[in-house]
Design a protein around this motif. Structure first.
Motif, PDB file in Angstrom:
ATOM      1  N   ILE A   1       0.982  -1.428   0.044  1.00  0.00           N
ATOM      2  CA  ILE A   1      -0.029   0.064   0.134  1.00  0.00           C
ATOM      3  C   ILE A   1       0.979   1.199   0.132  1.00  0.00           C
ATOM      4  CG2 ILE A   1      -1.870   1.414   1.308  1.00  0.00           C
ATOM      5  CD1 ILE A   1      -2.911  -0.955  -0.164  1.00  0.00           C
ATOM      6  N   ALA A   2       1.994   1.260   0.750  1.00  0.00           N
ATOM      7  CA  ALA A   2       2.741   2.412   1.036  1.00  0.00           C
ATOM      8  C   ALA A   2       3.531   2.832  -0.594  1.00  0.00           C
ATOM      9  CB  ALA A   2       3.970   2.244   1.946  1.00  0.00           C
TER      10      ALA A   2
ATOM     11  N   GLU B   1       8.090  -4.471  -7.746  1.00  0.00           N
ATOM     12  CA  GLU B   1       7.551  -5.593  -6.659  1.00  0.00           C
ATOM     13  C   GLU B   1       7.970  -6.896  -6.814  1.00  0.00           C
ATOM     14  OE1 GLU B   1       5.816  -5.497  -3.928  1.00  0.00           O
ATOM     15  OE2 GLU B   1       5.588  -7.692  -4.202  1.00  0.00           O
TER      16      GLU B   1
ATOM     17  N   ARG C   1       0.903  -6.680   2.242  1.00  0.00           N
ATOM     18  CA  ARG C   1       0.049  -7.445   3.298  1.00  0.00           C
ATOM     19  C   ARG C   1      -1.450  -7.324   2.928  1.00  0.00           C
ATOM     20  NH1 ARG C   1       2.658  -4.836   8.031  1.00  0.00           N
ATOM     21  NH2 ARG C   1       4.038  -3.837   6.456  1.00  0.00           N
TER      22      ARG C   1
ATOM     23  N   GLN D   1      -8.405  -8.456   8.060  1.00  0.00           N
ATOM     24  CA  GLN D   1      -8.310  -6.986   8.256  1.00  0.00           C
ATOM     25  C   GLN D   1      -9.460  -6.238   7.870  1.00  0.00           C
ATOM     26  OE1 GLN D   1      -5.117  -5.106   6.393  1.00  0.00           O
ATOM     27  NE2 GLN D   1      -4.120  -7.041   5.845  1.00  0.00           N
ATOM     28  N   VAL D   2      -9.712  -5.156   8.582  1.00  0.00           N
ATOM     29  CA  VAL D   2     -10.662  -4.219   8.334  1.00  0.00           C
ATOM     30  C   VAL D   2     -10.114  -2.648   7.879  1.00  0.00           C
ATOM     31  CG1 VAL D   2     -12.419  -5.284   9.890  1.00  0.00           C
ATOM     32  CG2 VAL D   2     -10.841  -3.283  10.582  1.00  0.00           C
TER      33      VAL D   2
ATOM     34  N   VAL E   1      14.715  -6.701  -5.698  1.00  0.00           N
ATOM     35  CA  VAL E   1      16.044  -5.969  -5.425  1.00  0.00           C
ATOM     36  C   VAL E   1      16.822  -6.829  -4.495  1.00  0.00           C
ATOM     37  CG1 VAL E   1      17.078  -3.991  -4.722  1.00  0.00           C
ATOM     38  CG2 VAL E   1      15.133  -3.577  -5.809  1.00  0.00           C
TER      39      VAL E   1
ATOM     40  N   GLN F   1      13.177  -6.333   4.808  1.00  0.00           N
ATOM     41  CA  GLN F   1      14.072  -6.173   3.531  1.00  0.00           C
ATOM     42  C   GLN F   1      14.763  -4.920   3.650  1.00  0.00           C
ATOM     43  OE1 GLN F   1      14.524  -7.104   0.265  1.00  0.00           O
ATOM     44  NE2 GLN F   1      14.557  -9.327   1.676  1.00  0.00           N
TER      45      GLN F   1
ATOM     46  N   ASP G   1       4.273   1.267   6.737  1.00  0.00           N
ATOM     47  CA  ASP G   1       3.704   1.468   7.880  1.00  0.00           C
ATOM     48  C   ASP G   1       4.621   1.625   9.124  1.00  0.00           C
ATOM     49  OD1 ASP G   1       4.431  -1.411   7.999  1.00  0.00           O
ATOM     50  OD2 ASP G   1       2.398  -1.924   8.779  1.00  0.00           O
TER      51      ASP G   1
ATOM     52  N   SER H   1      -0.573  -0.028  10.423  1.00  0.00           N
ATOM     53  CA  SER H   1      -1.856   0.341   9.984  1.00  0.00           C
ATOM     54  C   SER H   1      -1.857   0.737   8.687  1.00  0.00           C
ATOM     55  CB  SER H   1      -2.656   1.535  10.761  1.00  0.00           C
ATOM     56  OG  SER H   1      -1.872   2.565  10.412  1.00  0.00           O
ATOM     57  N   LEU H   2      -3.215   0.554   7.931  1.00  0.00           N
ATOM     58  CA  LEU H   2      -3.366   1.049   6.535  1.00  0.00           C
ATOM     59  C   LEU H   2      -3.089   2.767   6.478  1.00  0.00           C
ATOM     60  CD1 LEU H   2      -6.246  -1.145   5.492  1.00  0.00           C
ATOM     61  CD2 LEU H   2      -3.788  -1.289   4.658  1.00  0.00           C
TER      62      LEU H   2
HETATM   63  C1  LIG Z   1      -3.285 -10.054   9.367  1.00  0.00           C
HETATM   64  C2  LIG Z   1      -2.845  -8.595   9.306  1.00  0.00           C
HETATM   65  C3  LIG Z   1      -4.059  -7.726   9.735  1.00  0.00           C
HETATM   66  C4  LIG Z   1      -4.041  -6.507   9.486  1.00  0.00           C
HETATM   67  N1  LIG Z   1      -5.235  -5.688  10.199  1.00  0.00           N
HETATM   68  C5  LIG Z   1      -5.241  -4.433   9.904  1.00  0.00           C
HETATM   69  C6  LIG Z   1      -6.384  -3.882  10.138  1.00  0.00           C
HETATM   70  O1  LIG Z   1      -7.290  -4.273  10.382  1.00  0.00           O
HETATM   71  N2  LIG Z   1      -6.494  -2.526   9.818  1.00  0.00           N
HETATM   72  C7  LIG Z   1      -5.159  -1.783   9.281  1.00  0.00           C
HETATM   73  O2  LIG Z   1      -5.302  -0.415   9.098  1.00  0.00           O
HETATM   74  N3  LIG Z   1      -4.053  -2.315   9.155  1.00  0.00           N
HETATM   75  C8  LIG Z   1      -3.981  -3.751   9.352  1.00  0.00           C
HETATM   76  N4  LIG Z   1      -2.879  -4.599   8.984  1.00  0.00           N
HETATM   77  C9  LIG Z   1      -1.717  -3.650   8.607  1.00  0.00           C
HETATM   78  C10 LIG Z   1      -1.749  -3.300   7.147  1.00  0.00           C
HETATM   79  O3  LIG Z   1      -1.987  -4.423   6.431  1.00  0.00           O
HETATM   80  C11 LIG Z   1      -0.204  -2.779   6.710  1.00  0.00           C
HETATM   81  O4  LIG Z   1      -0.070  -1.677   7.695  1.00  0.00           O
HETATM   82  C12 LIG Z   1      -0.028  -2.390   5.305  1.00  0.00           C
HETATM   83  O5  LIG Z   1      -0.439  -3.302   4.469  1.00  0.00           O
HETATM   84  C13 LIG Z   1       1.418  -2.228   5.240  1.00  0.00           C
HETATM   85  O6  LIG Z   1       1.653  -1.585   3.742  1.00  0.00           O
HETATM   86  P1  LIG Z   1       3.255  -1.444   3.506  1.00  0.00           P
HETATM   87  O7  LIG Z   1       3.270  -1.083   1.982  1.00  0.00           O
HETATM   88  O8  LIG Z   1       3.713  -0.593   4.301  1.00  0.00           O
HETATM   89  O9  LIG Z   1       3.975  -2.738   3.547  1.00  0.00           O
HETATM   90  P2  LIG Z   1       4.107  -4.303   2.864  1.00  0.00           P
HETATM   91  O10 LIG Z   1       2.837  -4.360   2.662  1.00  0.00           O
HETATM   92  O11 LIG Z   1       4.770  -5.201   3.827  1.00  0.00           O
HETATM   93  O12 LIG Z   1       4.443  -4.115   1.400  1.00  0.00           O
HETATM   94  C14 LIG Z   1       5.965  -4.298   1.141  1.00  0.00           C
HETATM   95  C15 LIG Z   1       6.256  -4.979  -0.474  1.00  0.00           C
HETATM   96  O13 LIG Z   1       7.577  -4.684  -0.676  1.00  0.00           O
HETATM   97  C16 LIG Z   1       7.805  -5.775  -1.342  1.00  0.00           C
HETATM   98  N5  LIG Z   1       8.930  -6.055  -1.353  1.00  0.00           N
HETATM   99  C17 LIG Z   1       9.841  -6.442  -0.227  1.00  0.00           C
HETATM  100  N6  LIG Z   1      11.030  -6.750  -0.495  1.00  0.00           N
HETATM  101  C18 LIG Z   1      11.402  -6.428  -1.846  1.00  0.00           C
HETATM  102  C19 LIG Z   1      12.430  -6.234  -2.877  1.00  0.00           C
HETATM  103  N7  LIG Z   1      13.686  -6.498  -2.267  1.00  0.00           N
HETATM  104  N8  LIG Z   1      12.210  -5.869  -3.935  1.00  0.00           N
HETATM  105  C20 LIG Z   1      10.793  -5.609  -4.520  1.00  0.00           C
HETATM  106  N9  LIG Z   1       9.958  -5.758  -3.720  1.00  0.00           N
HETATM  107  C21 LIG Z   1      10.028  -5.971  -2.475  1.00  0.00           C
HETATM  108  C22 LIG Z   1       6.824  -6.894  -0.633  1.00  0.00           C
HETATM  109  O14 LIG Z   1       6.687  -8.069  -1.526  1.00  0.00           O
HETATM  110  C23 LIG Z   1       5.662  -6.137  -0.496  1.00  0.00           C
HETATM  111  O15 LIG Z   1       4.468  -6.253  -1.603  1.00  0.00           O
HETATM  112  C24 LIG Z   1      -3.095  -6.001   9.064  1.00  0.00           C
HETATM  113  C25 LIG Z   1      -1.688  -6.640   8.641  1.00  0.00           C
HETATM  114  C26 LIG Z   1      -1.987  -8.045   8.459  1.00  0.00           C
HETATM  115  C27 LIG Z   1      -0.748  -8.762   7.936  1.00  0.00           C
END
Ligand SMILES: Cc1cc2nc3c(=O)[nH]c(=O)nc-3n(C[C@H](O)[C@H](O)[C@H](O)COP(=O)(O)OP(=O)(O)OC[C@H]3O[C@@H](n4cnc5c(N)ncnc54)[C@H](O)[C@@H]3O)c2cc1C
Length: 407
Positions: A11-12, A31, A39, A55-56, A220, A249, A379, A385-386
């Motif tokens: 999402i970030a 990606e 996630r 998740q919600v 990467v 990572q 996050d 969080s989202l």
């Molecule tokens: C079970 C669960 C329940 C949750 N419940 C909630 C909820 O109810 N409400 C809420 O707000 N949040 C919830 N969250 C949290 C929310 O899902 C996360 O905060 C959010 O998805 C994080 O996004 P991100 O982009 O920071 O990280 P990530 O989703 O971890 O994304 C990182 C990305 O980088 C990629 N990556 C990693 N290394 C490399 C590399 N070397 N080269 C290229 N790509 C790479 C990965 O494949 C991944 O796609 C929950 C999470 C989980 C797992």
């Protein structure tokens, strides 16, 4: 021309890409996996839609309001509150701001006393206006709940399992500031499920980014100066880099040790049911901490019927025990719902050891990135969080936009 690379399509990373796209800047997003969302993913299985972990979507999150076009989405909502297990029966404990009549009707459901309600009103008053999720106060959520002296029953039946479900931490170690922040989100907003599962969030943002700017299934392996080394042998040059991977990572790529015990794991099980639950409201069912292997469970098709095929019901149950089996979960659900384990037909489970990351553990990686002029998004740079994933992606992209305007 400046070349901008975003590593990570969670999402970030997607949020950063979408903002750069809106500002007319060119970039490439890389990606690792074959699908976007990190996630936040959903999949179809035997006609059911299963999210990768329960998740919600909190509609009151400021970034959700600002960035996602949720008014155009087909959202279903949990009722605000929870079924709590009190004296062996699930009873609805509801948000008085959203369901005042049902709240009054079930006022003793969670075993709360008049003093518990007065303290909740005080907390609600404290959450008026804008409130910061993080401050310098070292008090934990667990310490705050003890300090407020909520009754034992109310703590056990509602407060502690509710927050353990949000933090995925049965010790409630996150800061008290987050307790207030989430209280506000839950009291004022709604917990929603998109029509095709939580993965819709990622798909919606991704749909606003041209496909040719996204590369999936490649990752990467090293950052050397202004060059990225990819696993397929390619190298990619960059002027500006947004590292939007998970923190493990990010630590590896920036050559920093991943802090021990900096993550919380969870395991979500899905079952098909033919019968409807006798608890008909679209609410999460909370389990008292440490007296059940489960943290909570819900009949998701009671919230969003599109998640299950016609005539079937979709149950989800979440635990912090990563070695729990589907048989054990079916037995526990049968025990507390007074049903047979055979009523729960196992579909699939998702073990996510790195579901959420602990606050305050990633200062070193943030400092190293800053020193190397790499922007981090994710996050973990704010709080799990989202909201934080969206906001960190926005901040990283806006820094690049600002620097492009001064060039
Ligand atoms: C079970 C669960 C329940 C949750 N419940 C909630 C909820 O109810 N409400 C809420 O707000 N949040 C919830 N969250 C949290 C929310 O899902 C996360 O905060 C959010 O998805 C994080 O996004 P991100 O982009 O920071 O990280 P990530 O989703 O971890 O994304 C990182 C990305 O980088 C990629 N990556 C990693 N290394 C490399 C590399 N070397 N080269 C290229 N790509 C790479 C990965 O494949 C991944 O796609 C929950 C999470 C989980 C797992």
């Amino acid at each position: 021309m400046n070349s901008i690379v975003i590593v990570g399509g969670g999402i970030a990373g997607l949020q950063a890409a979408h903002i750069l796209q809106n500002k007319g800047l060119d970039f490439i997003l890389i990606e690792k996996s074959m699908s976007l969302g990190g996630r936040v993913q959903s999949e179809e299985f035997q006609g059911f839609i299963l999210d990768h972990g329960f998740q919600v979507l909190q509609t009151a999150y400021p970034e959700v309001q600002r960035s996602l076009q949720i008014s155009k989405w087909d959202l279903s909502y949990f009722q605000s509150g929870a079924y709590v297990l009190n004296e062996g029966k699930f009873k609805p404990f509801l948000n008085p701001l959203k369901s005042p009549l049902l709240f009054l009707k079930n006022i003793t459901a969670a075993g709360a006393t008049i003093f518990d309600f007065l303290k909740l009103v005080w907390i609600w008053l404290k959450t008026q206006g804008s409130i910061s999720p993080i401050n310098s106060d070292p008090e934990t959520t667990s310490e705050l709940i003890s300090r407020y002296r909520f009754s034992e029953k109310f703590q056990r039946n509602f407060l502690r399992p509710f927050f353990a479900g949000i933090f995925l931490d049965d010790q409630l170690s996150p800061p008290a500031s987050l307790f207030f922040y989430y209280m506000k989100q839950f009291l004022e907003g709604k917990a929603a499920l998109p029509k095709n599962g939580i993965g819709d969030i990622a798909l919606d943002i991704a749909s606003r980014i041209p496909k040719e700017k996204i590369r999936i299934g490649v990752f990467v392996t090293e950052i050397k100066g202004k060059t990225l080394q990819l696993n397929n042998g390619e190298t990619v040059l960059f002027d500006q880099l947004i590292l939007a991977t998970d923190p493990k990572q990010a630590c590896e790529l920036l050559k920093i040790n991943f802090p021990p015990q900096a993550h919380f794991g969870s395991k979500t099980f899905y079952f098909s049911m033919d019968k409807k639950l006798e608890t008909p409201l679209p609410l999460i069912h909370l389990m008292p901490l440490h007296s059940s292997p489960l943290l909570h469970f819900s009949c998701l098709s009671q919230v969003n019927p599109a998640l299950a095929p016609e005539g079937k019901h979709l149950m989800s149950a979440t635990s912090l025990q990563m070695d729990l089996t589907d048989k054990e979960v079916a037995e526990e659900l049968a025990r507390v719902l007074d049903l047979s384990p055979n009523d729960f037909i196992f579909l699939k489970s998702f073990s996510i050891p790195h579901s959420l990351y602990k606050l305050g553990c990633f200062a070193e990686v943030c400092q190293k990135a800053e020193k190397e002029n790499i922007m981090l998004a994710g996050d973990y740079t704010l709080f799990p969080s989202l909201q934080a994933a969206l906001s960190s992606g926005r901040k990283a992209a806006e820094k690049i936009v600002a620097s492009s305007q001064t060039d």
